[in-house]
Design an enzyme around this catalytic site. Structure first.
Site, PDB file in Angstrom:
ATOM      1  N   GLY A  10       0.825  -1.210   0.000  1.00 11.55           N
ATOM      2  CA  GLY A  10       0.000   0.000   0.000  1.00 11.55           C
ATOM      3  C   GLY A  10       0.860   1.260   0.000  1.00 11.55           C
ATOM      4  O   GLY A  10       2.032   1.231   0.388  1.00 11.55           O
ATOM      5  N   GLN A  11       0.262   2.363  -0.441  1.00 13.02           N
ATOM      6  CA  GLN A  11       1.001   3.637  -0.521  1.00 13.02           C
ATOM      7  C   GLN A  11       1.545   4.054   0.850  1.00 13.02           C
ATOM      8  O   GLN A  11       2.691   4.489   0.966  1.00 13.02           O
ATOM      9  CB  GLN A  11       0.075   4.756  -1.008  1.00 13.02           C
ATOM     10  CG  GLN A  11      -0.503   4.558  -2.384  1.00 13.02           C
ATOM     11  CD  GLN A  11      -1.191   5.833  -2.839  1.00 13.02           C
ATOM     12  OE1 GLN A  11      -0.543   6.776  -3.261  1.00 13.02           O
ATOM     13  NE2 GLN A  11      -2.514   5.868  -2.749  1.00 13.02           N
ATOM     14  N   ASP A  37      -4.197 -11.506   6.872  1.00 13.25           N
ATOM     15  CA  ASP A  37      -5.244 -11.245   5.873  1.00 13.25           C
ATOM     16  C   ASP A  37      -6.482 -10.772   6.625  1.00 13.25           C
ATOM     17  O   ASP A  37      -7.052 -11.515   7.434  1.00 13.25           O
ATOM     18  CB  ASP A  37      -5.528 -12.544   5.092  1.00 13.25           C
ATOM     19  CG  ASP A  37      -6.539 -12.330   3.967  1.00 13.25           C
ATOM     20  OD1 ASP A  37      -7.232 -11.286   3.968  1.00 13.25           O
ATOM     21  OD2 ASP A  37      -6.636 -13.221   3.103  1.00 13.25           O
ATOM     22  N   LEU A  38      -6.880  -9.546   6.352  1.00 12.61           N
ATOM     23  CA  LEU A  38      -8.024  -8.978   7.079  1.00 12.61           C
ATOM     24  C   LEU A  38      -9.306  -9.754   6.791  1.00 12.61           C
ATOM     25  O   LEU A  38     -10.262  -9.675   7.569  1.00 12.61           O
ATOM     26  CB  LEU A  38      -8.198  -7.500   6.724  1.00 12.61           C
ATOM     27  CG  LEU A  38      -7.027  -6.594   7.141  1.00 12.61           C
ATOM     28  CD1 LEU A  38      -7.260  -5.161   6.673  1.00 12.61           C
ATOM     29  CD2 LEU A  38      -6.820  -6.612   8.645  1.00 12.61           C
ATOM     30  N   ALA A  61      -6.567  -1.558   3.936  1.00 12.92           N
ATOM     31  CA  ALA A  61      -7.998  -1.297   3.810  1.00 12.92           C
ATOM     32  C   ALA A  61      -8.476  -1.704   2.427  1.00 12.92           C
ATOM     33  O   ALA A  61      -7.674  -1.897   1.507  1.00 12.92           O
ATOM     34  CB  ALA A  61      -8.283   0.193   4.023  1.00 12.92           C
ATOM     35  N   TYR A  62      -9.782  -1.841   2.323  1.00 10.68           N
ATOM     36  CA  TYR A  62     -10.424  -1.977   1.010  1.00 10.68           C
ATOM     37  C   TYR A  62     -10.614  -0.549   0.519  1.00 10.68           C
ATOM     38  O   TYR A  62     -11.436   0.195   1.063  1.00 10.68           O
ATOM     39  CB  TYR A  62     -11.765  -2.685   1.190  1.00 10.68           C
ATOM     40  CG  TYR A  62     -12.493  -2.961  -0.104  1.00 10.68           C
ATOM     41  CD1 TYR A  62     -12.624  -4.264  -0.580  1.00 10.68           C
ATOM     42  CD2 TYR A  62     -13.068  -1.933  -0.837  1.00 10.68           C
ATOM     43  CE1 TYR A  62     -13.303  -4.525  -1.761  1.00 10.68           C
ATOM     44  CE2 TYR A  62     -13.737  -2.184  -2.021  1.00 10.68           C
ATOM     45  CZ  TYR A  62     -13.850  -3.474  -2.471  1.00 10.68           C
ATOM     46  OH  TYR A  62     -14.524  -3.726  -3.646  1.00 10.68           O
ATOM     47  N   THR A  63      -9.819  -0.129  -0.491  1.00 11.62           N
ATOM     48  CA  THR A  63      -9.786   1.286  -0.876  1.00 11.62           C
ATOM     49  C   THR A  63     -10.422   1.579  -2.239  1.00 11.62           C
ATOM     50  O   THR A  63     -10.369   2.717  -2.698  1.00 11.62           O
ATOM     51  CB  THR A  63      -8.326   1.797  -0.891  1.00 11.62           C
ATOM     52  OG1 THR A  63      -7.560   0.955  -1.753  1.00 11.62           O
ATOM     53  CG2 THR A  63      -7.714   1.795   0.500  1.00 11.62           C
ATOM     54  N   ASP A 103     -11.578  11.130   4.722  1.00  5.88           N
ATOM     55  CA  ASP A 103     -12.483  12.291   4.621  1.00  5.88           C
ATOM     56  C   ASP A 103     -13.871  11.870   4.114  1.00  5.88           C
ATOM     57  O   ASP A 103     -14.828  12.624   4.269  1.00  5.88           O
ATOM     58  CB  ASP A 103     -11.880  13.356   3.692  1.00  5.88           C
ATOM     59  CG  ASP A 103     -11.544  12.828   2.306  1.00  5.88           C
ATOM     60  OD1 ASP A 103     -11.224  11.619   2.177  1.00  5.88           O
ATOM     61  OD2 ASP A 103     -11.603  13.614   1.340  1.00  5.88           O
ATOM     62  N   TYR A 126     -17.936   2.680   0.819  1.00  2.00           N
ATOM     63  CA  TYR A 126     -16.569   2.824   1.343  1.00  2.00           C
ATOM     64  C   TYR A 126     -16.572   3.700   2.594  1.00  2.00           C
ATOM     65  O   TYR A 126     -16.020   3.321   3.645  1.00  2.00           O
ATOM     66  CB  TYR A 126     -15.662   3.420   0.260  1.00  2.00           C
ATOM     67  CG  TYR A 126     -14.295   3.843   0.757  1.00  2.00           C
ATOM     68  CD1 TYR A 126     -13.325   2.895   1.068  1.00  2.00           C
ATOM     69  CD2 TYR A 126     -13.978   5.191   0.909  1.00  2.00           C
ATOM     70  CE1 TYR A 126     -12.075   3.285   1.529  1.00  2.00           C
ATOM     71  CE2 TYR A 126     -12.726   5.587   1.363  1.00  2.00           C
ATOM     72  CZ  TYR A 126     -11.784   4.631   1.665  1.00  2.00           C
ATOM     73  OH  TYR A 126     -10.544   5.022   2.128  1.00  2.00           O
TER      74      TYR A 126
END
Ligand code: NAP
Length: 297
Positions: A10-11, A37-38, A61-63, A103, A126
């Site tokens: 992830g970033q 693994d979530l 996260a699921y993004t 946000d 989301y």
């Protein structure tokens, strides 16, 4: 200090690994699939326990904001159940949890920047699952710091700035939404903010250090403004550029509804932790420079 972070590519995870190199004494341990693994909650506590963390950062996260509209159960399993289990595991090993939220928990119908105590009102699956994750975390680990961030870009992974540079290589004009306002945020700055928080969460941390905070780039714009700045930075460095045509959200329909105003006040983080992200234009220029130099992926 040992910091376990959920996710691998992830970033925010990759930025945290990079930025921790500037903090002697801090070791970042990414915990990703298949070990953690979530979607397989039974993997979470053993992986976190094995990492022996002083602090747990919940960045996985699921993004996929639009895709979440089609698979709400998967998004909830990751963003709500999974995040709650991470916070529970942190509590079980005696560690505080720093969790990334969004946000998009806000409705976006106000005309000023949001403060942390403002009412939430997510408009998308989301946003709803991320808000439910915040609630799940607060219920199981009193030592939580929830960092709501926004509009994340970086040299890594998939993001809006990268997409603009890619499209500009083939097109003269890019049509970009100009009626959604927010704070573009470099994941590298998020990593710096997480490190500023993590290193102040020792055993004697006062209650004021916990709770919900906004962590976002300083300054606001719309998506077209972010695109124009990224492309101007690219042009100045000899990279691809294109004209940005400002359009309305109605001209670019998406599955998920997004807030029109999700600008975030970052005063609380500054007051409590003495830390604020740089101006988004400076951070964006730096990420563009790295992308053009091929230092992302
Ligand atoms: N991107 C944005 O614009 C934005 C805006 C506001 C808030 N946020 C929040 O900021 C945080 C970090 O975002 P980001 O941009 O770094 O995300 P990202 O680049 O999309 O990466 C998502 C991470 O989650 C991991 N992940 C997904 N499903 C998983 C599962 N079932 N088990 C374990 N790991 C799983 C991925 O694993 P792999 O490493 O295996 O791919 C990846 O490391 C998230 O909590 C996100 O909700 C993001």
């Amino acid at each position: 200090m040992r910091i376990a972070v959920t996710g691998r590519d992830g970033q925010v995870v990759r930025s945290l690994v990079e930025r921790s190199a500037g903090h002697p004494g801090v070791t970042v341990i990414p915990l990703g699939r298949p070990e953690l693994d979530l979607l397989r909650p039974e993997t979470i506590l053993p992986a976190i326990r094995a990492a022996r963390p002083d602090v747990v950062v919940s960045a996985a996260a699921y993004t996929a904001v639009d895709q979440a509209e089609d698979e709400p159960a998967v998004a909830a399993a990751v963003n709500e159940t999974g995040a709650g289990k991470v916070a529970e595991a942190a509590a079980a090993v005696g560690a505080p949890v720093i969790h990334l939220s969004t946000d998009y928990v806000y409705a976006g119908d106000g005309d000023r920047p949001y403060h942390e105590a403002d009412p939430t009102g997510p408009r998308s699956v989301y946003g709803r699952t991320k808000l439910a994750g915040e609630v799940a975390i607060a219920a199981v680990n009193p030592h939580h710091v929830i960092l709501r961030t926004a509009w994340v870009y970086s040299p890594f992974g998939k993001n809006f700035v990268k997409t603009m540079l890619r499209l500009a290589a083939d097109r003269d004009t890019l049509r970009v939404v100009a009626d959604q306002f927010g704070n573009p945020t470099s994941a590298l700055d998020i990593a710096d903010g997480i490190l500023a928080v993590a290193t102040r969460l020792g055993e004697d941390a006062p209650p004021a250090r916990f709770g919900v905070f906004h962590l976002a780039g300083t300054g606001t714009t719309h998506w077209a403004g972010l695109a124009a700045h990224a492309l101007e930075s690219s042009r100045a460095l000899g990279g691809p550029s294109a004209r940005v045509e400002e359009i309305a959200t109605a001209d670019f329909p998406t599955k998920a509804s997004r807030p029109a105003n999700s600008r975030l006040s970052t005063d609380r983080l500054h007051d409590v932790y003495g830390w604020r992200a740089p101006d988004w234009r400076v951070s964006c220029g730096e990420v563009v420079r790295r992308l053009l130099a091929g230092r992302g992926e």
